[in-house]
Design a protein around this motif. Structure first.
Motif, PDB file in Angstrom:
ATOM      1  N   ILE A  58       0.810  -1.250   0.142  1.00 17.55           N
ATOM      2  CA  ILE A  58       0.071   0.021  -0.169  1.00 17.55           C
ATOM      3  C   ILE A  58       0.898   1.435   0.055  1.00 17.55           C
ATOM      4  CG2 ILE A  58      -1.912  -0.956   1.127  1.00 17.55           C
ATOM      5  CD1 ILE A  58      -1.167  -0.016   3.775  1.00 17.55           C
ATOM      6  N   ARG A  59       2.113   1.122  -0.161  1.00 15.00           N
ATOM      7  CA  ARG A  59       3.192   1.948  -0.162  1.00 15.00           C
ATOM      8  C   ARG A  59       3.174   2.986   0.822  1.00 15.00           C
ATOM      9  NH1 ARG A  59       4.465   7.071  -4.327  1.00 15.00           N
ATOM     10  NH2 ARG A  59       6.612   7.010  -4.028  1.00 15.00           N
ATOM     11  N   MET A  60       3.276   2.633   2.096  1.00 16.10           N
ATOM     12  CA  MET A  60       3.427   3.208   3.226  1.00 16.10           C
ATOM     13  C   MET A  60       5.093   3.677   3.219  1.00 16.10           C
ATOM     14  SD  MET A  60       0.817   4.230   4.940  1.00 16.10           S
ATOM     15  CE  MET A  60      -0.817   3.670   5.111  1.00 16.10           C
ATOM     16  N   TYR A  61       5.716   2.611   2.430  1.00 16.33           N
ATOM     17  CA  TYR A  61       7.126   2.746   2.500  1.00 16.33           C
ATOM     18  C   TYR A  61       7.744   2.421   1.400  1.00 16.33           C
ATOM     19  CZ  TYR A  61       7.493   2.758   7.599  1.00 16.33           C
ATOM     20  OH  TYR A  61       7.332   3.234   9.013  1.00 16.33           O
ATOM     21  N   ASP A  62       8.715   2.893   0.436  1.00 14.79           N
ATOM     22  CA  ASP A  62       9.460   2.440  -0.583  1.00 14.79           C
ATOM     23  C   ASP A  62      10.766   1.484  -0.413  1.00 14.79           C
ATOM     24  OD1 ASP A  62       7.375   3.622  -2.324  1.00 14.79           O
ATOM     25  OD2 ASP A  62       8.666   5.277  -2.746  1.00 14.79           O
ATOM     26  N   PRO A  63      10.729   0.443  -1.120  1.00 18.14           N
ATOM     27  CA  PRO A  63      12.020  -0.462  -0.779  1.00 18.14           C
ATOM     28  C   PRO A  63      13.115   0.304  -1.304  1.00 18.14           C
ATOM     29  CG  PRO A  63      10.567  -1.153  -2.899  1.00 18.14           C
ATOM     30  CD  PRO A  63       9.856  -0.110  -2.086  1.00 18.14           C
ATOM     31  N   GLN A  64      14.385  -0.028  -0.640  1.00 17.95           N
ATOM     32  CA  GLN A  64      15.612   0.430  -1.021  1.00 17.95           C
ATOM     33  C   GLN A  64      16.106  -0.114  -2.214  1.00 17.95           C
ATOM     34  OE1 GLN A  64      15.164  -0.431   2.162  1.00 17.95           O
ATOM     35  NE2 GLN A  64      14.891   1.918   3.142  1.00 17.95           N
ATOM     36  N   GLN A  65      15.525  -1.472  -2.459  1.00 14.57           N
ATOM     37  CA  GLN A  65      16.140  -2.268  -3.707  1.00 14.57           C
ATOM     38  C   GLN A  65      14.970  -3.127  -4.161  1.00 14.57           C
ATOM     39  OE1 GLN A  65      19.639  -5.001  -2.919  1.00 14.57           O
ATOM     40  NE2 GLN A  65      18.710  -6.370  -4.220  1.00 14.57           N
ATOM     41  N   SER A 119      -8.171  -2.621   0.216  1.00 11.18           N
ATOM     42  CA  SER A 119      -8.588  -2.587   1.700  1.00 11.18           C
ATOM     43  C   SER A 119      -7.236  -3.365   2.509  1.00 11.18           C
ATOM     44  CB  SER A 119      -9.656  -3.781   1.867  1.00 11.18           C
ATOM     45  OG  SER A 119     -10.897  -2.962   1.632  1.00 11.18           O
ATOM     46  N   TYR A 120      -6.878  -2.878   3.693  1.00  9.76           N
ATOM     47  CA  TYR A 120      -6.050  -3.302   4.494  1.00  9.76           C
ATOM     48  C   TYR A 120      -6.434  -3.003   5.620  1.00  9.76           C
ATOM     49  CZ  TYR A 120      -1.518  -2.915   7.129  1.00  9.76           C
ATOM     50  OH  TYR A 120      -0.560  -3.025   8.001  1.00  9.76           O
TER      51      TYR A 120
END
Length: 598
Positions: free
Chosen positions: A400-407, A430-431
């Motif tokens: 849900i893109r609360m964070y973005d991966p570094q890789q 829905s989360y």
């Protein structure tokens, strides 16, 4: 003032209120300075006509002279009263424009801060305490309002009054004006010195106030823990310690503020003494009249409030600058998770693809996922199982893109989530989070949060699917029951099921359940799983759990350990591996045979 420069955009927005307010201020002062001019004319009239009145004392013209003079005095008296009324009327208009403008700016600033809070990413809220966020949107904004309203009003009045009165004084006698205003340089130096101290102490006080707010907020939220561990006294002592520090700092600031009033009064007193002494000598020398001396004394007294308000205005500005600096610190933070310039919208069907994803939490440095590769086809039901800290919840938050991966990259139906608009992405998923949050509102509105505007029939249907409708109907007010802050009046299982109902009401094609059945009993769990199985028939579902749902036929089961996928397959395939999944299943079966549920 560099911190307060951020408010210039609001002054520009309400420029007409500001201009009118300054205009009303100038007009009010013009009418007020007519009063000492008329007093001078009265004194000069008395002085000039006193000798003439004495010469007429033995003639019949004395009565007529007295009558004429009385009419002149009455005229001046009515004129002074009229000018006072006009000055007061424009003073009223001044407050109606400038103070009302400050309330509009306060409204806009609070909304700007709140909207910016909404845009900031999850990591920001993990790094800052709720009490501090609340303090900046309440206490700090209130202090800034004192600058954009009262401080501007008093400062403009002071400037206009000083300029006009000094000009009129110079017209009468420059030398007397010089002596009268001679204490002012010392006043300016005092203000500069004291303001520096006030600014430093104001920043400290606001920081301590935020700390008090945070302690109180945490105590209220964790009152059950405090009571259960009998830590009321320790909690009170902690709060008192913070309050004592705040009190001492506030007293120290109050003592510094107290320097202004006596210093101002001393300077004004010196000006009055110099005016009377030097002015009296000028009257004797014939350079000015008695009326001029009276006019000067009134001018000095009229300058008393402006000069006294310098300290007050300076204090307001310094406190506002300290508060605006704290506000700017947040407003200038750029959210890490935001729409890319080329972000688009897309209709999602539920296909998930994680390509070599590695993620480390910025605020802890803990690597939660390591080179994870995962494919989920639209419509598949996938279980994600693993020990605590294995990265299960992190996986959900990346989707849900609360964070973005570094890789690596997180793809939904072939679209990198970083290229999708956040509103479009999250509105189609829905989360149900692990830590359930309910608002202080009715049960119906909490469920309706998943579908604003939904009618009560849809709300009831979602509650029925989440196996919570019977519980709700057992309350006196049913779906309109107010549940208190964070759903404090409900049990853990009821809160989880209401959170599930909220997600079901949204009715998306992709649903993520993050260990959302941990607080329900086995019978209710089976009922919910049965309802979900029918509801999720044509939808993609990712169910994160610490236990195995043997009644739910998953297309794929993922086992995470230390951030890596260590096992992947169907139920039967994983049992044949004799790994972590097989061990967990055997332990769970043993507990169920013994009448124990995890």
């Amino acid at each position: 003032m560099k911190h307060l420069a951020a408010l210039n955009t609001y002054f520009l927005k309400y420029k007409w209120r500001l201009i009118l307010g300054l205009l009303f201020t100038a007009v009010s002062i013009v009418f007020s300075v007519f009063q000492p001019i008329m007093v001078r004319q009265i004194f000069d009239l008395l002085s000039h006509n006193l000798d003439e009145y004495r010469l007429l004392s033995d003639t019949g013209l004395k009565g007529a002279f007295r009558a004429d003079f009385s009419r002149i005095l009455a005229f001046y008296g009515v004129s002074i009263l009229l000018f006072a009324l006009l000055s007061g009327f424009f003073l009223f208009l001044q407050r109606q424009t400038l103070i009302v403008m400050s309330r509009h700016i306060e409204f806009d600033l609070k909304n700007a801060i709140y909207q910016h809070y909404q845009k900031l990413d999850l990591n920001f809220f993990k790094m800052h305490r709720t009490g501090d966020l609340m303090s900046r949107i309440t206490e700090d904004v209130s202090r800034v309002r004192m600058y954009v309203g009262p401080a501007i009003m008093y400062a403009s009045r002071t400037v206009f009054l000083i300029v006009i009165i000094v000009y009129l004084m110079l017209q009468v006698n420059p030398l007397l004006t010089l002596y009268t205003l001679s204490p002012l340089p010392f006043l300016a130096l005092t203000i500069y010195y004291v303001n520096t101290i006030i600014h430093r102490k104001s920043e400290k006080i606001q920081s301590e106030l935020s700390n008090i707010t945070s302690i109180a907020q945490e105590s209220y939220s964790g009152i059950r823990v405090i009571k259960s561990y009998v830590q009321e006294e320790a909690s009170t002592a902690h709060f008192q310690e913070a309050s004592e520090t705040y009190k001492q700092s506030s007293i120290s600031l109050a003592k510094t503020d107290a320097l202004f009033q006596p210093v101002m009064a001393l300077m004004i007193g010196l000006s009055v003494i110099l005016t009377i002494f030097i002015g009296g000598m000028q009257v004797i020398a014939g350079n000015i009249t008695v009326g001029n001396l009276a006019e000067f004394v009134i001018y000095v007294n009229m300058l008393m409030f402006p000069f006294l308000s310098i300290g007050m205005v300076a204090s307001m500005i310094q406190r506002a600058a300290a508060s605006q600096q704290r506000i700017n610190e947040f407003l200038q933070i750029t959210p890490v998770i935001a729409d890319a310039p080329s972000a688009t919208t897309a209709s999602l069907e539920g296909g998930v693809h994680l390509d070599n994803v590695t993620f480390t939490y910025p605020h802890t440095g803990i690597t939660a996922l390591k080179e994870v590769n995962l494919r989920i086809a639209p419509g598949q039901k996938v279980a994600v199982i693993g020990r605590t800290g294995s990265g299960k919840s992190t996986l959900a938050q990346l989707l849900i893109r609360m964070y973005d991966p570094q890789q690596g990259s997180v793809m939904l139906d072939g679209h990198d989530v970083r290229n999708l608009r956040l509103e479009s992405l999250r509105s189609q998923i829905s989360y149900v989070p692990q830590d359930v949050f309910l608002f202080s509102d009715s049960i119906a509105n909490n469920i309706r949060f998943g579908g604003p505007g939904a009618d009560i029939q849809l709300v009831q249907q979602a509650a029925r699917q989440a196996s919570v409708e019977k519980d709700i109907l057992g309350f006196n007010e049913g779906f309109e029951t107010e549940i208190g802050e964070r759903g404090v009046t409900l049990s853990g299982g009821q809160k989880q099921r209401i959170s599930i109902a909220r997600a079901l009401l949204k009715n998306p094609d992709l649903l993520i359940f993050d260990d959302c059945l941990s607080a329900v009993d086995a019978r209710t769990e089976k009922e919910i799983i049965g309802n979900l199985y029918a509801y999720l028939k044509n939808k993609t579902a990712i169910i994160i759990t610490h236990r195995i749902f043997s009644l739910f036929e998953f297309d794929k089961i993922i086992v995470l350990d230390e951030g890596k996928i260590v096992e992947e397959g169907t139920h039967d395939e994983l049992l044949s591996l004799n790994g972590y999944y097989s061990e967990l299943y055997a332990r769970q079966q043993s507990n169920e045979d013994d009448g124990v549920t995890e």
